[in-house]
Design an enzyme around this catalytic site. Structure first.
Site, PDB file in Angstrom:
ATOM      1  N   ARG A   1       0.842  -1.210   0.000  1.00 61.09           N
ATOM      2  CA  ARG A   1       0.000   0.000   0.000  1.00 61.09           C
ATOM      3  C   ARG A   1       0.871   1.252   0.000  1.00 61.09           C
ATOM      4  NH1 ARG A   1      -1.902   2.181   4.367  1.00 61.09           N
ATOM      5  NH2 ARG A   1      -2.165   0.226   5.488  1.00 61.09           N
TER       6      ARG A   1
ATOM      7  N   TYR B   1     -16.923  15.025 -15.698  1.00 56.48           N
ATOM      8  CA  TYR B   1     -17.263  13.599 -15.644  1.00 56.48           C
ATOM      9  C   TYR B   1     -18.224  13.348 -14.481  1.00 56.48           C
ATOM     10  CZ  TYR B   1     -16.380   8.552 -15.411  1.00 56.48           C
ATOM     11  OH  TYR B   1     -16.505   7.186 -15.382  1.00 56.48           O
TER      12      TYR B   1
ATOM     13  N   ASP C   1      -8.167  16.651 -15.888  1.00 54.81           N
ATOM     14  CA  ASP C   1      -8.448  15.252 -16.204  1.00 54.81           C
ATOM     15  C   ASP C   1      -8.244  15.097 -17.711  1.00 54.81           C
ATOM     16  OD1 ASP C   1      -9.632  12.830 -16.950  1.00 54.81           O
ATOM     17  OD2 ASP C   1     -11.184  12.949 -15.413  1.00 54.81           O
TER      18      ASP C   1
ATOM     19  N   LYS D   1      -8.846   3.584 -19.394  1.00 50.62           N
ATOM     20  CA  LYS D   1      -9.253   3.932 -20.752  1.00 50.62           C
ATOM     21  C   LYS D   1      -8.071   3.766 -21.714  1.00 50.62           C
ATOM     22  CE  LYS D   1     -12.899   4.927 -18.353  1.00 50.62           C
ATOM     23  NZ  LYS D   1     -13.189   6.274 -17.882  1.00 50.62           N
TER      24      LYS D   1
HETATM   25  C1  LIG Z   1     -13.541   6.801 -16.660  1.00 46.32           C
HETATM   26  C2  LIG Z   1     -13.230   8.186 -16.272  1.00 46.32           C
HETATM   27  C3  LIG Z   1     -12.889   8.519 -14.961  1.00 46.32           C
HETATM   28  C4  LIG Z   1     -12.900   7.500 -13.855  1.00 46.32           C
HETATM   29  O1  LIG Z   1     -12.000   6.492 -14.097  1.00 46.32           O
HETATM   30  P1  LIG Z   1     -12.208   5.008 -13.475  1.00 46.32           P
HETATM   31  O2  LIG Z   1     -10.960   4.328 -13.884  1.00 46.32           O
HETATM   32  O3  LIG Z   1     -13.469   4.468 -14.044  1.00 46.32           O
HETATM   33  O4  LIG Z   1     -12.326   5.194 -11.992  1.00 46.32           O
HETATM   34  C5  LIG Z   1     -12.580   9.832 -14.667  1.00 46.32           C
HETATM   35  N1  LIG Z   1     -12.610  10.783 -15.618  1.00 46.32           N
HETATM   36  C6  LIG Z   1     -12.934  10.506 -16.892  1.00 46.32           C
HETATM   37  C7  LIG Z   1     -12.956  11.600 -17.886  1.00 46.32           C
HETATM   38  C8  LIG Z   1     -13.257   9.198 -17.264  1.00 46.32           C
HETATM   39  O5  LIG Z   1     -13.581   8.928 -18.526  1.00 46.32           O
END
Ligand SMILES: *Cc1c(COP(=O)(O)O)cnc(C)c1O
Length: 422
Positions: free
Chosen positions: A68, A121, A194, A219
């Site tokens: 961790r 998001y 982000d 992603k």
């Molecule tokens: C999917 C996504 C997240 C969250 O990511 P996870 O891996 O699902 O927790 C945050 N911001 C954006 C723009 C996303 O597409």
């Protein structure tokens, strides 16, 4: 088995259980460097003596004690992403939301204010309004493409963080990182981005003035919809704070997941080039189709922020949005008529994925609320995968035909069940 136990030269234990545990946990010594990062599937790391354990676990000397706090495979991922983002440091976490949470909590205290893009998001919006606001964080939303509005929001009250996304969901709106980072810094705020919808191949916000950048590695970074992970990148001092938050909140990334993201990163560039080439061709084709009212793709000259995208992005990315003529029922009908895409709600994968925000992620909004968010009732968001362009065009063409036929016959398009969307 030798008569002494490992390096300490003490007599070997005789009991079966002790021998089984020792025998099965002796890590082989490897002098040849493997060409992939080993998966250090260990919660604990042994030290030479008690003193070293104390030094390592209190972060006074580099090393590993407990996963961790640090794990070699997870650190290798963080270092790789830092390099791609152009960052001095990075820290990897269990998911994109884990990364967004740690990034924000590392900067915000009770009584602080955050100004965030309105087109944020969905889970990040909930994090701000349902998790952080009850802890005393003041949250204001603003149209991040309206720089006067952003400036006014920052001037209205001392603000700790300005938060935006490189490409917004679901409209593919692109924000100007140079302008927003200048505005944030002028008002004494940190600019946090982000960058998930773009990926560091398409856009590197830190090079454009951002203080921290977050990626959902679930992603594009991993790219195959088989793992969840998140990474925060930025200057060493800020990343140390992110790490501190993660150690005490526990969104710990597992080493196997980190390995899968590392494997994905090796093909990020070729995947993003192909995602973008197919998305551009599909977007240009969609623009010419009857029944398609509007196409939004950052790489198309008709996109409202085409000039910003051309300055900030290497390619247009893999995300596009398009608007079908008709009411809220046409989107689900179009999706149900498709056969090539996977019927799922994520993005950034080898698979093409089409979602209908008005009946999923944005279903709580009425038509006026949708319009205010720049979303028409027939808006579809498409994460363009790596399938052959011709197959996608055939499939989309067939689905458009089904929707047009239903409209001509006056029958309502299938009311597909609204599914929860991440
Ligand atoms: C999917 C996504 C997240 C969250 O990511 P996870 O891996 O699902 O927790 C945050 N911001 C954006 C723009 C996303 O597409």
């Amino acid at each position: 088995m030798s008569s002494t136990d490992g390096e300490r030269g003490v007599p070997a234990p005789r009991g079966f259980s002790t021998r089984a545990i020792r025998a099965a946990s002796r890590a082989p010594r490897v002098d040849q460097r493997p060409t992939t990062v080993p998966i250090y599937l260990a919660a604990t790391f042994a030290t030479a003596d008690a003193d070293e354990l104390a030094e390592v676990s209190s972060l006074r000397v580099p090393g590993y004690s407990y996963s961790r706090i640090g794990n070699p495979t997870v650190s290798a991922l963080a270092d790789a992403v830092a390099e791609l983002e152009g960052a001095p440091a990075a820290f990897a976490l269990a998911s994109g939301m884990g990364a967004v949470h740690a990034a924000l909590v590392s900067l915000l205290r009770a009584g602080d204010r955050i100004v965030a893009t309105r087109a944020v998001y969905g889970s990040t919006r909930s994090l701000l309004t349902s998790v952080l606001a009850p802890f005393g964080v003041e949250v204001a939303f603003v149209d991040a493409t309206d720089h006067d509005a952003v400036g006014a929001a920052l001037a209205a009250s001392p603000t700790r963080v300005l938060y935006a996304e490189s490409i917004a969901n679901p409209t593919t709106t692109v924000v100007d990182h140079v302008a927003l980072s200048e505005l944030a810094h002028r008002h004494g705020a940190r600019y946090v981005v982000d960058n998930t919808f773009a990926s560091p191949y398409v856009c590197r916000p830190l090079e454009l003035g951002a203080d921290l950048v977050v990626e959902s590695a679930t992603k594009y970074l991993s790219g195959h919809s088989d793992v969840m992970a998140g990474v925060v990148s930025g200057p060493r001092a800020l990343i140390d704070e992110v790490r501190r938050v993660q150690i005490d909140t526990g969104a710990t990334l597992g080493p196997l997941a980190a390995f899968l993201v590392l494997r994905g990163i090796q093909t990020l560039a070729v995947r993003m080039e192909r995602h973008a080439a197919t998305a551009l061709a599909l977007a240009a084709w969609l623009e010419r189709q009857e029944g398609v009212e509007r196409v939004r793709y950052p790489g198309l000259p008709g996109h409202p922020q085409y000039a910003v995208a051309a300055r900030q992005f290497r390619v247009g990315g893999g995300m596009l949005a398009f608007e079908l003529a008709g009411d809220r029922s046409v989107g689900p009908a179009f999706i149900d008529a498709l056969s090539v895409p996977e019927l799922t709600a994520s993005l950034g994968s080898v698979h093409t994925m089409v979602v209908h925000p008005p009946t999923t992620s944005h279903r709580q909004l009425d038509d006026a609320g949708l319009a205010e968010a720049g979303i028409g009732p027939g808006l579809l968001r498409c994460s363009v995968g790596l399938e052959d362009l011709d197959d996608l065009i055939d499939d989309f063409g067939r689905a458009l035909g089904v929707v047009r036929a239903a409209r001509a016959a006056g029958t309502p398009a299938t009311a597909a069940a609204a599914t929860a969307i991440p």
